[in-house]
Design a protein around this motif. Structure first.
Motif, PDB file in Angstrom:
ATOM      1  N   VAL A   1       0.860  -1.178   0.000  1.00  0.00           N
ATOM      2  CA  VAL A   1       0.000   0.000   0.000  1.00  0.00           C
ATOM      3  C   VAL A   1       0.900   1.233   0.000  1.00  0.00           C
ATOM      4  O   VAL A   1       1.793   1.371   0.831  1.00  0.00           O
ATOM      5  CB  VAL A   1      -0.918   0.018   1.235  1.00  0.00           C
ATOM      6  CG1 VAL A   1      -1.671   1.345   1.323  1.00  0.00           C
ATOM      7  CG2 VAL A   1      -1.892  -1.147   1.180  1.00  0.00           C
TER       8      VAL A   1
ATOM      9  N   GLY B   1      -3.820   4.151  -4.093  1.00  0.00           N
ATOM     10  CA  GLY B   1      -5.034   3.416  -4.424  1.00  0.00           C
ATOM     11  C   GLY B   1      -4.849   2.358  -5.482  1.00  0.00           C
ATOM     12  O   GLY B   1      -5.810   1.946  -6.135  1.00  0.00           O
TER      13      GLY B   1
ATOM     14  N   GLU C   1      -6.271  -1.635  -0.817  1.00  0.00           N
ATOM     15  CA  GLU C   1      -6.897  -0.320  -0.691  1.00  0.00           C
ATOM     16  C   GLU C   1      -8.315  -0.295  -1.250  1.00  0.00           C
ATOM     17  O   GLU C   1      -9.042   0.686  -1.045  1.00  0.00           O
ATOM     18  CB  GLU C   1      -6.032   0.728  -1.396  1.00  0.00           C
ATOM     19  CG  GLU C   1      -4.701   0.972  -0.693  1.00  0.00           C
ATOM     20  CD  GLU C   1      -3.721   1.714  -1.556  1.00  0.00           C
ATOM     21  OE1 GLU C   1      -3.602   2.941  -1.392  1.00  0.00           O
ATOM     22  OE2 GLU C   1      -3.072   1.073  -2.404  1.00  0.00           O
TER      23      GLU C   1
ATOM     24  N   THR D   1     -11.804   1.623   3.797  1.00  0.00           N
ATOM     25  CA  THR D   1     -10.763   0.847   3.137  1.00  0.00           C
ATOM     26  C   THR D   1      -9.436   1.108   3.844  1.00  0.00           C
ATOM     27  O   THR D   1      -9.284   2.107   4.549  1.00  0.00           O
ATOM     28  CB  THR D   1     -10.626   1.243   1.653  1.00  0.00           C
ATOM     29  OG1 THR D   1     -10.387   2.651   1.562  1.00  0.00           O
ATOM     30  CG2 THR D   1     -11.890   0.891   0.898  1.00  0.00           C
TER      31      THR D   1
ATOM     32  N   ASP E   1      -5.645   2.194   4.396  1.00  0.00           N
ATOM     33  CA  ASP E   1      -4.644   3.116   3.872  1.00  0.00           C
ATOM     34  C   ASP E   1      -3.449   3.101   4.817  1.00  0.00           C
ATOM     35  O   ASP E   1      -3.051   4.129   5.364  1.00  0.00           O
ATOM     36  CB  ASP E   1      -5.224   4.526   3.730  1.00  0.00           C
ATOM     37  CG  ASP E   1      -4.249   5.471   3.029  1.00  0.00           C
ATOM     38  OD1 ASP E   1      -3.303   4.972   2.400  1.00  0.00           O
ATOM     39  OD2 ASP E   1      -4.427   6.695   3.130  1.00  0.00           O
TER      40      ASP E   1
END
Length: 321
Positions: A213, A217, A222, A268, A270
């Motif tokens: 990550v 995105g 993600e 989501t 991150d």
């Protein structure tokens, strides 16, 4: 005196005649000229990689020890052919590889903010003529791929191509055919499926085990939606979260206030540096606080959260005495 002068003149004339009579005409044989014409002998498979999520940029570097294209020539012991080549190797490899990739469906130079980078290093690009074999072409290309943050995601490997063409040692067309076929084989030797893998989001994080990550995105992690539901009794407690990591790829974080109970949301991930493979070494700590009650903490393994797509719990708060 006159007799001496006549004698000297006679000697000079005799020497001159002897010199002229003994001389031979030397014929210098000029070497054959080979005109090598580079062209793309075979296109990439049409539309093989359409609908990729990210573009890619190509950089070609010529790292050959010598720019001579003729390596070995044993058809003559007295002379080696002069060679001319058109276009030059570096520009040809760059232009033809771009054409090859476009035909397969790669999106070249799409967006500088998200594009990946394909680096091709020309290591070998030469032809040889060997008696009994004919023309032989050899091409070796070093391949690397970096993400948009210039982090290497595909290691340096060598794609190689060889091709043999029998025939005359003076035939430029056959020599050109050998090197062009070798280049086509080298392009086929590149693992295009592996390169395309980085340019498309997988549906499941488990299919991108080592894809980190980065905050752009561009990973399945993600895109994985996690349902959060934090409850407490009594309600109205403050909820905080923090990342607790035992891998150097992911950093620990301080507490982050997210809301009060009952806390429910979908989010989501991150978390920079997180991959599916290292997610088992990362935990999310949930802290629940309410005035007059003892603070409680619970930790959740991220691998389980990813697989279950949920983090849910209830805190039964205990009054401070």
């Amino acid at each position: 005196m006159r007799t001496i002068i006549k004698y000297i003149l006679a000697i000079c004339i005799a020497l001159s005649i002897q010199s002229c009579g003994g001389s031979k005409k030397v014929i210098v044989q000029q070497p054959t000229t080979l005109d090598i014409r580079l062209n793309l002998a075979k296109d990439g498979e049409p539309n093989r990689f359409v609908n990729l999520d990210y573009g890619i940029r190509l950089k070609v570097t010529d790292a050959r020890a010598s720019n001579k294209i003729l390596n070995i020539y044993d058809a003559s012991v007295t002379s080696t052919p002069r060679t001319t080549i058109y276009p030059d190797v570096s520009s040809f490899v760059s232009e033809s590889t771009r054409r090859y990739m476009r035909n397969m469906g790669f999106n070249l130079d799409a967006d500088i903010a998200t594009d990946y980078f394909l680096s091709i290093t020309i290591k070998e690009y030469n032809i040889s003529y060997l008696s009994g074999i004919g023309w032989s072409g050899l091409v070796q290309l070093g391949i690397e791929v970096h993400d948009n943050n210039r982090k290497q995601v595909y290691p340096n490997v060598t794609a190689a191509g060889r091709a043999n063409v029998s025939g005359s040692s003076k035939n430029s067309a056959l020599a050109s055919q050998a090197i062009n076929n070798a280049f086509a084989t080298a392009l086929e030797d590149i693992d295009w499926d592996r390169i395309a893998f980085f340019l498309k989001k997988a549906d499941n994080p488990a299919l991108e085990k080592n894809k980190q990550v980065t905050g752009e995105g561009n990973t399945a992690l993600e895109s994985t939606v996690i349902r959060w539901f934090i409850e407490s009794s009594p309600r109205g407690a403050d909820v905080y979260t923090r990342v607790v990591s035992s891998t150097s790829d992911v950093k620990n974080t301080n507490q982050n206030y997210v809301g009060t109970t009952p806390y429910e949301t979908t989010e989501t991930f991150d978390i920079k540096g997180l991959t599916f493979n290292n997610s088992g070494n990362v935990q999310i700590e949930v802290i629940c606080e309410k005035s007059g009650y003892i603070t409680q903490k619970k930790r959740f393994n991220l691998r389980q959260a990813i697989e279950q797509k949920e983090i849910s719990t209830k805190f039964n708060l205990i009054k401070e005495e």
